[in-house]
Design a protein around this motif. Structure first.
Motif, short mmCIF file in Angstrom:
data_model
loop_
_atom_site.label_atom_id
_atom_site.label_comp_id
_atom_site.label_asym_id
_atom_site.label_seq_id
_atom_site.Cartn_x
_atom_site.Cartn_y
_atom_site.Cartn_z
N PRO A 147 47.00 6.65 -39.19
CA PRO A 147 45.48 6.09 -39.27
C PRO A 147 44.61 7.29 -40.02
CG PRO A 147 45.96 6.01 -37.11
CD PRO A 147 47.27 6.23 -37.70
N GLY A 194 51.39 4.32 -41.03
CA GLY A 194 50.57 3.61 -39.90
C GLY A 194 50.72 4.61 -38.82
N ALA A 228 47.89 15.84 -41.02
CA ALA A 228 47.20 14.63 -40.01
C ALA A 228 48.25 14.42 -39.44
CB ALA A 228 46.76 13.47 -40.94
N SER A 244 56.21 14.90 -36.12
CA SER A 244 57.01 13.84 -36.87
C SER A 244 57.98 13.29 -35.91
CB SER A 244 57.64 14.76 -38.25
OG SER A 244 58.85 15.29 -37.80
N PRO A 281 58.36 21.21 -38.24
CA PRO A 281 58.38 22.47 -39.23
C PRO A 281 56.78 22.99 -39.01
CG PRO A 281 58.96 20.56 -40.48
CD PRO A 281 58.69 20.26 -38.95
N ILE A 282 55.91 21.98 -38.62
CA ILE A 282 54.51 22.45 -38.63
C ILE A 282 54.06 23.88 -38.00
CG2 ILE A 282 51.82 21.64 -37.85
CD1 ILE A 282 52.91 18.79 -38.26
C1 LIG Z 1 50.63 2.78 -27.13
C2 LIG Z 1 49.41 3.45 -27.69
C3 LIG Z 1 48.18 2.63 -27.74
C4 LIG Z 1 47.12 3.16 -28.28
N1 LIG Z 1 45.79 2.53 -28.24
C5 LIG Z 1 44.64 3.24 -28.94
C6 LIG Z 1 43.51 2.55 -29.19
O1 LIG Z 1 43.26 1.23 -28.54
N2 LIG Z 1 42.66 3.19 -29.69
C7 LIG Z 1 42.49 4.51 -29.95
O2 LIG Z 1 41.61 4.87 -30.62
N3 LIG Z 1 43.74 5.13 -30.18
C8 LIG Z 1 44.97 4.55 -29.32
N4 LIG Z 1 46.13 5.18 -29.38
C9 LIG Z 1 46.09 6.52 -30.05
C10 LIG Z 1 46.18 6.46 -31.60
O3 LIG Z 1 47.41 5.65 -31.86
C11 LIG Z 1 46.18 7.93 -32.01
O4 LIG Z 1 45.04 8.46 -31.75
C12 LIG Z 1 46.38 7.81 -33.43
O5 LIG Z 1 47.66 7.08 -33.96
C13 LIG Z 1 46.33 9.16 -34.19
O6 LIG Z 1 46.27 9.12 -35.61
P1 LIG Z 1 46.85 10.42 -36.47
O7 LIG Z 1 46.89 9.61 -37.96
O8 LIG Z 1 46.16 11.53 -36.14
O9 LIG Z 1 48.49 10.60 -35.96
P2 LIG Z 1 49.58 9.65 -35.65
O10 LIG Z 1 49.46 8.03 -35.72
O11 LIG Z 1 50.76 10.15 -34.82
O12 LIG Z 1 50.43 9.89 -36.93
C14 LIG Z 1 50.98 10.88 -37.67
C15 LIG Z 1 52.01 10.67 -38.57
O13 LIG Z 1 52.35 12.17 -39.12
C16 LIG Z 1 53.72 12.24 -39.23
N5 LIG Z 1 54.26 13.68 -39.61
C17 LIG Z 1 54.15 14.50 -38.49
N6 LIG Z 1 54.42 15.79 -38.95
C18 LIG Z 1 55.19 15.43 -40.41
C19 LIG Z 1 55.89 16.44 -41.01
N7 LIG Z 1 55.87 17.48 -40.88
N8 LIG Z 1 56.03 15.73 -42.25
C20 LIG Z 1 55.90 14.40 -42.56
N9 LIG Z 1 55.29 13.47 -41.83
C21 LIG Z 1 54.92 14.21 -40.61
C22 LIG Z 1 54.40 11.30 -38.44
O14 LIG Z 1 55.83 10.95 -38.81
C23 LIG Z 1 53.35 10.32 -38.13
O15 LIG Z 1 53.70 9.10 -38.94
C24 LIG Z 1 47.16 4.90 -28.75
C25 LIG Z 1 48.39 5.22 -28.73
C26 LIG Z 1 49.47 4.59 -28.16
C27 LIG Z 1 50.88 5.38 -28.00
#
Ligand SMILES: Cc1cc2nc3c(=O)[nH]c(=O)nc-3n(C[C@H](O)[C@H](O)[C@H](O)COP(=O)(O)OP(=O)(O)OC[C@H]3O[C@@H](n4cnc5c(N)ncnc54)[C@H](O)[C@@H]3O)c2cc1C
Length: 341
Positions: A13, A39, A115, A120, A255-256
């Motif tokens: 997100p 996602g 992000a 990953s 790798p990060i």
């Molecule tokens: C069961 C559950 C319920 C939740 N409910 C809530 C809620 O109600 N409200 C709320 O605010 N938060 C909630 N969260 C937390 C929320 O989902 C996270 O805060 C949010 O997804 C973080 O978003 P992000 O984009 O930082 O990372 P992520 O959603 O973790 O996405 C990161 C992406 O980066 C990719 N990635 C990582 N390294 C690499 C790489 N080297 N190369 C390519 N891709 C890479 C990964 O594959 C992943 O798809 C919940 C979490 C869980 C597990």
């Protein structure tokens, strides 16, 4: 070589909203994620679960939030590169970064936003002696070309949607399908489980519940059979050409950790004005970053993405002042959003 303003590592997100915030400021982004769909955790870990704390959206599921974010970034036509991990991020010169993926795709960008969430997502491996000798040949954690399995003896491991979906897809096309699951309750959709059970009852396929693979036999990467232990007692030898293991995905910083950033227990230290890492020009937003008071919440990541976008714009255009403009009234933002004036 793809040349762009900003490469975003991660299509969770926060990575998706980063595209929006950069787009409003006229910056083009390419997004890369190691899993095959956008996602992040919302799509991978809780697509059907309701989220209640996204401002102004009383409730939406992880999948709905992802779909809405994808809709919101449509006007900016970002490149989306899925199913490839970013392996290399390196500074080329004062103004350029070089980025490479596991698929060999190469990018240059003027800034990078990490992000990467909790890292990953990697498939959980089958823990059996010598399993790695078969990996990529006859032991698979994802399906690249299902035709490889047609006419073959297939073993599918797991009890979630991926395992059951592939069982249903391959029955009738494979020579034989055996499902091995360590329990008798399934996480997969009840309709898929019912369909699988009716195929077993009709003698079309086999299922071994309370089963665990304990050994693989074969040579030169070719599988001949696997030994399955049932209820920690009797064992069964199953003839197999290919095994497909779907034990879910687990996140790894991966790798990060090698990109020369100031890492703090699997997170990246940033400042709270620009969300910049210890390497100027590389930013980090969402769950992957750390600063005093950090909360791993989606709405916090959205705020971080907005401030990182302003900081990047300022970095790329140091002689101009970056003004806050409202999407309600700004003609240039309307133009970028494709809103008719
Ligand atoms: C069961 C559950 C319920 C939740 N409910 C809530 C809620 O109600 N409200 C709320 O605010 N938060 C909630 N969260 C937390 C929320 O989902 C996270 O805060 C949010 O997804 C973080 O978003 P992000 O984009 O930082 O990372 P992520 O959603 O973790 O996405 C990161 C992406 O980066 C990719 N990635 C990582 N390294 C690499 C790489 N080297 N190369 C390519 N891709 C890479 C990964 O594959 C992943 O798809 C919940 C979490 C869980 C597990």
């Amino acid at each position: 070589m793809i040349n762009t303003d900003v490469v975003i590592v991660g299509a969770g997100p926060c990575g998706l909203f980063q595209v929006f915030e950069l787009g409003l400021l006229g910056l083009k982004a390419e997004v890369i994620d190691s899993i095959p769909r956008p996602g992040g955790q919302c799509a991978e870990l809780y697509p059907d679960k309701p989220i209640y704390d996204i401002p102004s959206i009383p409730v939406c599921t992880g999948e709905e939030l992802t779909n809405n974010l994808l809709k919101q970034i449509e006007p900016f036509h970002c490149g989306m590169h899925l199913d490839e991990e970013v392996t290399t991020v390196r500074r080329e010169d004062e103004e350029t970064f070089y980025i490479e993926t596991s698929a060999g795709k190469k990018f240059t960008a003027k800034a990078v936003v990490i992000a990467g969430g909790v890292g990953s997502f990697q498939p959980r491996p089958l823990r059996v002696p010598d399993a790695e000798l078969f990996e990529g040949k006859t032991l698979h954690y994802r399906v690249e070309d299902a035709r490889l399995f047609h006419g073959q003896k297939i073993l599918i491991l797991g009890g979630g949607d991926s395992a059951l979906d592939w069982v249903l897809e391959l029955v009738g096309k494979a020579r034989h399908v055996t499902l091995v699951h360590r329990r008798e309750e399934y996480r997969a959709a009840p309709a898929s489980v019912a369909r699988m059970q009716s195929l077993v009852a009709a003698g079309t396929m086999d299922v071994l519940e309370h089963g665990k693979v304990i050994a693989i036999s074969g040579a030169d990467g070719r599988m001949e059979s696997v030994r399955v232990q049932i209820r920690d007692a009797e064992t069964v030898e199953v003839p197999v050409d290919h095994a497909l293991a779907f034990f879910g995905l687990s996140p790894k910083l991966g790798p990060i950790a090698d990109w020369g950033l100031d890492i703090n227990r699997k997170t990246i230290n940033v400042d709270t004005e620009r969300f910049e890492t210890s390497v100027p020009g590389i930013y980090a937003v969402g769950d992957i970053n750390f600063y005093s008071g950090k909360k791993k919440l989606i709405l916090c990541g959205f705020h971080e993405a907005a401030l990182a976008a302003f900081a990047i714009k300022q970095r790329l255009e140091p002689d101009k002042k970056v003004h806050v403009q409202y999407t309600t009234t700004s003609p240039i933002m309307h133009q970028r959003l494709g809103v008719p004036d």
